[in-house]
Write a protein that holds these residues in place. Structure first.
Motif, PDB file in Angstrom:
ATOM      1  N   GLY A  10       0.792  -1.224   0.000  1.00 50.06           N
ATOM      2  CA  GLY A  10       0.000   0.000   0.000  1.00 50.06           C
ATOM      3  C   GLY A  10       0.822   1.269   0.000  1.00 50.06           C
ATOM      4  O   GLY A  10       0.272   2.373  -0.087  1.00 50.06           O
ATOM      5  N   GLU A  11       2.135   1.140   0.117  1.00 52.80           N
ATOM      6  CA  GLU A  11       3.004   2.311   0.148  1.00 52.80           C
ATOM      7  C   GLU A  11       4.063   2.261  -0.951  1.00 52.80           C
ATOM      8  O   GLU A  11       5.116   2.873  -0.847  1.00 52.80           O
ATOM      9  CB  GLU A  11       3.673   2.417   1.525  1.00 52.80           C
ATOM     10  N   GLY A  12       3.782   1.486  -1.988  1.00 52.91           N
ATOM     11  CA  GLY A  12       4.715   1.383  -3.103  1.00 52.91           C
ATOM     12  C   GLY A  12       5.703   0.241  -2.976  1.00 52.91           C
ATOM     13  O   GLY A  12       6.497  -0.003  -3.894  1.00 52.91           O
ATOM     14  N   GLY A  13       5.696  -0.459  -1.867  1.00 52.95           N
ATOM     15  CA  GLY A  13       6.585  -1.599  -1.668  1.00 52.95           C
ATOM     16  C   GLY A  13       5.809  -2.900  -1.659  1.00 52.95           C
ATOM     17  O   GLY A  13       4.645  -2.957  -2.077  1.00 52.95           O
ATOM     18  N   VAL A  14       6.455  -3.945  -1.198  1.00 52.75           N
ATOM     19  CA  VAL A  14       5.813  -5.246  -1.105  1.00 52.75           C
ATOM     20  C   VAL A  14       5.996  -5.788   0.303  1.00 52.75           C
ATOM     21  O   VAL A  14       6.913  -5.399   1.034  1.00 52.75           O
ATOM     22  CB  VAL A  14       6.382  -6.246  -2.137  1.00 52.75           C
ATOM     23  N   LYS A  15       5.116  -6.690   0.660  1.00 48.55           N
ATOM     24  CA  LYS A  15       5.218  -7.351   1.959  1.00 48.55           C
ATOM     25  C   LYS A  15       4.996  -8.849   1.769  1.00 48.55           C
ATOM     26  O   LYS A  15       4.359  -9.279   0.818  1.00 48.55           O
ATOM     27  CB  LYS A  15       4.186  -6.804   2.931  1.00 48.55           C
TER      28      LYS A  15
END
Length: 547
Positions: free
Chosen positions: A158-163
């Motif tokens: 949700g912030e441009g990265g991945v989890k």
């Protein structure tokens, strides 16, 4: 790393995964179901997927079992059946033999725009309480029926990265399509011996096939005059070319060919495919060429047909759709096998929810599923050489329809797929139907080879025209139309058993008439007649279509 538990985790949010989620939720509303879809965002209209044409089982599953009839009627096109033109090398469709129905038959099916349909499925699944996670890439699967299966995914944060996240579930279902996550992990891939390739593309235009011939009589043979609404097959030896309209206004065009007779290398780009079409189907090439600038996409599959050693397990995992089994686009069985496998998976989870042992149901459903798969595979194995024969192919299509409607459709429409008692009671007639089908498929191949051999022989007399400009009208066969209409009859136990036996008796008669026709055409076949087949001295009482 979060650890979330679910009742069912479905890997894949395409057609097979979303329809399974809906069927499970509608059958067992209390289930906690999560669908993992790799794609982020909605599918595009006229989605770049093969499989737009539905047939009776898949159409019944979507419309009646899942309750999507209103959506299909309003957002997709009612299909005008299958239609075949034996048009190899021809420039005018009205000058060749056409096989199809002159009117709509009773049981509906649709030309499905996969983008529109799958977006609707995702919204409907979410509305009914299914959690659909987009942008989820499966990175690891650990199967453990006792502690719960674990699936590790990577998804946007949700912030441009991945989890990364680990999910646990009592059941794991692979609906990942060609990724075949579980099949690869468990080494379940199986070569089925059927080797064919496909290329397809979409044009952002409507291909009005009814206007491709000047003959007004030809145009008026169908009521309505809407051949373009059919799944149109333009056939030649070793291949068929499809034309399928989509409700978004696009038209799907595809070539499916025997790998040896028409190598993929001759058609694996749009320019190569167009050159191939110019050579083999000039009647469509000119039209396609005039719409070249509307090209939307192009793709190909090499050796698309594949089997799977096991698709259901008592260890609480299952495989559905292309992730497990895929036959051939001819006769459009893909949605049918999704419907069948999803129904079996739903039954297995019902057994599990009731605290019942899964060992016997998983084994039984798996065996029946493989039996359906193998009997349908016989419709394609070694049969592509027949596709250019206006003499043998209409008989094959008529038989294949009758076998499909009379056996597999009957079981599905009457809700008997998992009725072990009924299937055991009908074991003998069902096995006889399968034996007849196997024998007829062998005979059709022999008949086609004999016809090809005779055509290759020099002759001083006039050549018989085996491809006259006529329409073989399936709707002119009352028993054939009645068999289609009867699919939707509501039968009690006694009525179902009576119908099953009557349908097999009808297959017996049709098989005998086909044998008689083949022997009159090629008497040499008598010496190699497949076991279990007999001829009757008749003038094709069942399969004589109006020309």
């Amino acid at each position: 790393m979060a650890d979330t538990s679910h009742d069912v985790l479905i890997m894949g949010g395409g057609l097979s995964g979303l329809t399974l989620a809906l069927q499970l939720k509608q059958t067992m509303p209390h289930l906690d179901i999560q669908v993992l879809e790799r794609r982020l965002g909605p599918a595009p209209l006229a989605a770049h997927k093969v499989g737009e044409s539905s047939v009776e089982i898949g159409a019944h599953y979507f419309s009646e079992i899942l309750g999507l009839k209103d959506h299909l009627d309003s957002e997709h096109l009612r299909k005008f059946g299958f239609r075949f033109f034996f048009s190899e090398g021809e420039a005018d469709l009205s000058s060749v033999t056409e096989l199809g129905a002159s009117r709509y038959l009773s049981t509906p099916s649709w030309q499905i725009d996969r983008g529109i349909f799958e977006n609707h499925l995702a919204l409907e699944a979410t509305r009914q309480g299914v959690q659909v996670t987009e942008g989820a890439a499966v990175k690891r699967i650990e199967l453990d029926k006792d502690q719960g299966h674990e699936v590790e995914i990577e998804c946007p944060d949700g912030e441009g990265g991945v989890k990364r996240q680990a999910l646990r579930a009592k059941w794991v279902v692979d609906a990942s399509g060609r990724a075949s996550l579980l099949k690869r992990k468990l080494d379940l891939a199986e070569d089925n011996g059927h080797h064919a390739n496909a290329v397809w593309f979409r044009l952002n235009t409507r291909l009005e096939i009814d206007n491709w011939a000047e003959d007004p009589e030809w145009r008026q043979r169908c009521d309505p005059a809407a051949r373009w609404m059919s799944t149109n097959h333009l056939c030649g030896a070793g291949y068929w070319l499809w034309l399928i309209p989509l409700s978004s206004g696009a038209h799907s065009v595809g070539i499916v060919a025997d790998a040896d007779m028409h190598p993929l290398e001759g058609m694996n780009t749009f320019d190569k495919a167009m050159a191939w079409i110019a050579e083999h189907q000039p009647c469509v090439h000119e039209v396609l060429e005039s719409h070249r600038d509307t090209l939307m996409d192009f793709a190909f599959f090499r050796d698309f047909s594949h089997g799977c050693k096991q698709v259901f397990s008592a260890e609480r995992w299952a495989i559905t759709g292309d992730a497990g089994l895929f036959l051939d686009p001819f006769y459009s069985p893909g949605s049918d096998f999704i419907a069948i496998s999803n129904t079996y998976i739903t039954k297995l989870i019902q057994h599990d929810q009731a605290g019942e042992s899964l060992r016997m149901p998983a084994l039984f459903y798996g065996e029946v599923m493989q039996s359906f798969y193998q009997s349908t595979l016989s419709l394609y194995e070694g049969q592509y050489a027949l596709f250019g024969s206006p003499r043998v192919m209409p008989t094959k299509v008529l038989w294949d329809y009758t076998y499909y409607w009379g056996v597999l459709c009957l079981l599905f429409f009457q809700g008997r797929l998992a009725d072990r008692a009924a299937l055991m009671e009908l074991h003998a007639p069902l096995m006889r139907a399968r034996e007849l089908n196997s024998g007829i498929q062998t005979l059709l191949r022999q008949w086609g080879e004999a016809t090809d051999l005779a055509a290759a022989q020099p002759s001083d007399g006039p050549r018989r025209d085996d491809n006259p400009p006529c329409m073989l009208d399936q709707a002119s066969l009352p028993w054939f139309a009645e068999l289609n209409a009867g699919l939707r009859d509501q039968l009690d136990d006694a009525g179902f058993r009576e119908r099953a036996r009557a349908n097999v008796a009808q297959l017996e008669q049709l098989a005998s008439e086909i044998v008689g026709q083949a022997l009159r055409d090629a008497p040499s076949l008598r010496a190699q007649l497949p076991p279990g087949l007999v001829a009757v001295d008749t003038h094709a009482l069942l399969f004589k279509m109006a020309a």
